[in-house]
Design a protein around this motif. Structure first.
Motif, PDB file in Angstrom:
ATOM      1  N   MET A   1      26.307 133.379 132.777  1.00  0.00           N
ATOM      2  CA  MET A   1      27.716 133.729 132.901  1.00  0.00           C
ATOM      3  C   MET A   1      27.975 135.168 132.466  1.00  0.00           C
ATOM      4  N   ALA A   2      27.265 135.646 131.486  1.00  0.00           N
ATOM      5  CA  ALA A   2      27.517 136.985 130.959  1.00  0.00           C
ATOM      6  C   ALA A   2      27.033 138.086 131.888  1.00  0.00           C
ATOM      7  N   HIS A   3      25.957 137.840 132.633  1.00  0.00           N
ATOM      8  CA  HIS A   3      25.346 138.918 133.408  1.00  0.00           C
ATOM      9  C   HIS A   3      25.492 138.767 134.915  1.00  0.00           C
ATOM     10  N   GLY A   4      25.999 137.653 135.375  1.00  0.00           N
ATOM     11  CA  GLY A   4      26.229 137.488 136.798  1.00  0.00           C
ATOM     12  C   GLY A   4      25.049 136.937 137.558  1.00  0.00           C
ATOM     13  N   ALA A  77      37.266 133.213 129.011  1.00  0.00           N
ATOM     14  CA  ALA A  77      36.040 132.482 129.358  1.00  0.00           C
ATOM     15  C   ALA A  77      36.135 131.900 130.768  1.00  0.00           C
ATOM     16  N   GLU A  78      37.293 131.408 131.129  1.00  0.00           N
ATOM     17  CA  GLU A  78      37.469 130.846 132.472  1.00  0.00           C
ATOM     18  C   GLU A  78      37.441 131.950 133.521  1.00  0.00           C
ATOM     19  N   GLN A  79      37.995 133.104 133.194  1.00  0.00           N
ATOM     20  CA  GLN A  79      37.975 134.228 134.129  1.00  0.00           C
ATOM     21  C   GLN A  79      36.532 134.634 134.425  1.00  0.00           C
ATOM     22  N   ARG A  80      35.698 134.629 133.410  1.00  0.00           N
ATOM     23  CA  ARG A  80      34.287 134.974 133.595  1.00  0.00           C
ATOM     24  C   ARG A  80      33.632 133.974 134.554  1.00  0.00           C
ATOM     25  N   GLN A  81      33.986 132.700 134.418  1.00  0.00           N
ATOM     26  CA  GLN A  81      33.427 131.690 135.307  1.00  0.00           C
ATOM     27  C   GLN A  81      33.914 131.895 136.739  1.00  0.00           C
ATOM     28  N   PHE A  82      35.165 132.296 136.894  1.00  0.00           N
ATOM     29  CA  PHE A  82      35.680 132.567 138.230  1.00  0.00           C
ATOM     30  C   PHE A  82      34.953 133.741 138.867  1.00  0.00           C
ATOM     31  N   ASP A 145      42.747 138.283 142.331  1.00  0.00           N
ATOM     32  CA  ASP A 145      43.679 139.385 142.123  1.00  0.00           C
ATOM     33  C   ASP A 145      43.776 139.731 140.638  1.00  0.00           C
ATOM     34  N   LEU A 146      43.887 138.721 139.799  1.00  0.00           N
ATOM     35  CA  LEU A 146      44.013 138.945 138.358  1.00  0.00           C
ATOM     36  C   LEU A 146      42.750 139.586 137.781  1.00  0.00           C
ATOM     37  N   ILE A 147      41.588 139.141 138.225  1.00  0.00           N
ATOM     38  CA  ILE A 147      40.330 139.718 137.745  1.00  0.00           C
ATOM     39  C   ILE A 147      40.251 141.199 138.127  1.00  0.00           C
ATOM     40  N   VAL A 148      40.664 141.521 139.343  1.00  0.00           N
ATOM     41  CA  VAL A 148      40.577 142.891 139.830  1.00  0.00           C
ATOM     42  C   VAL A 148      41.661 143.778 139.214  1.00  0.00           C
TER      43      VAL A 148
END
Length: 175
Positions: A1-4, A77-82, A145-148
């Motif tokens: 999750m941290a590195h993609g 944490a959820e944003q990272r998962q998205f 959109d929120l992530i960007v």
């Protein structure tokens, strides 16, 4: 999750969690299987969290249920998962990209979590799967959109406007 997922390799992943490459291969036949199990765990963890979230449990309508889920999905944490989910979806559009069954499950596994709230909202059963698909697409689009952009007030307002259109009573009749 941290590195993609881009450039993910089992050897460095094994090293990062303190096990051997062989250990990972005993548990997962491929990188794709590892990613699939991780995404299942993400879904299961969110589902379990929703079973105990006070706002989600108190939701009387589908719109209130979606609002409660949105609040959770906007946590870091959820944003990272998205972000990982979007990587998988993007990879599925390329030859040799993400596993087709896995990317399809990113939709089909979530629809049954949405449809009961829509039925409580008064939508006919014949419309709930299509409507749940629309809800899922809208929430994921707003998450992207929120992530960007990082513009939470704008994304929150967009969700509120979407939910205003979603509210339905049986007297409204079929769409």
């Amino acid at each position: 999750m941290a590195h993609g997922l881009i450039g993910l390799s089992l050897r460095p992943a094994a090293e990062a969690i303190g096990v051997s490459h062989a250990t990972l291969l005993r548990h997962f036949s491929s990188k794709e299987e590892l990613v699939a199990r991780v995404m299942e765990k993400v879904r299961d963890d969110l589902t379990e969290r929703l079973r105990t979230d006070a706002a989600h449990l108190a939701a009387r309508t589908g719109a209130e249920q979606i609002e409660a889920v949105w609040r959770i999905l906007c946590e870091p944490a959820e944003q990272r998962q998205f972000l990982r989910l979007f990587e998988m979806v993007a990879a599925s559009g390329h030859p040799g990209g993400a596993d087709e069954d896995l990317t399809r499950s990113l939709i089909t596994d979530w629809l049954p979590l949405i449809t009961p709230g829509l039925e409580r909202e008064g939508w006919p059963e014949s419309d709930t799967v299509a409507l749940a698909t629309m809800v899922l697409a809208q929430v994921r689009g707003l998450q992207l959109d929120l992530i960007v952009s990082g513009d939470r007030p704008r994304a929150d307002r967009a969700l509120q406007l979407f939910l205003r259109g979603l509210r339905h009573t049986p007297a409204d009749g079929p769409v």
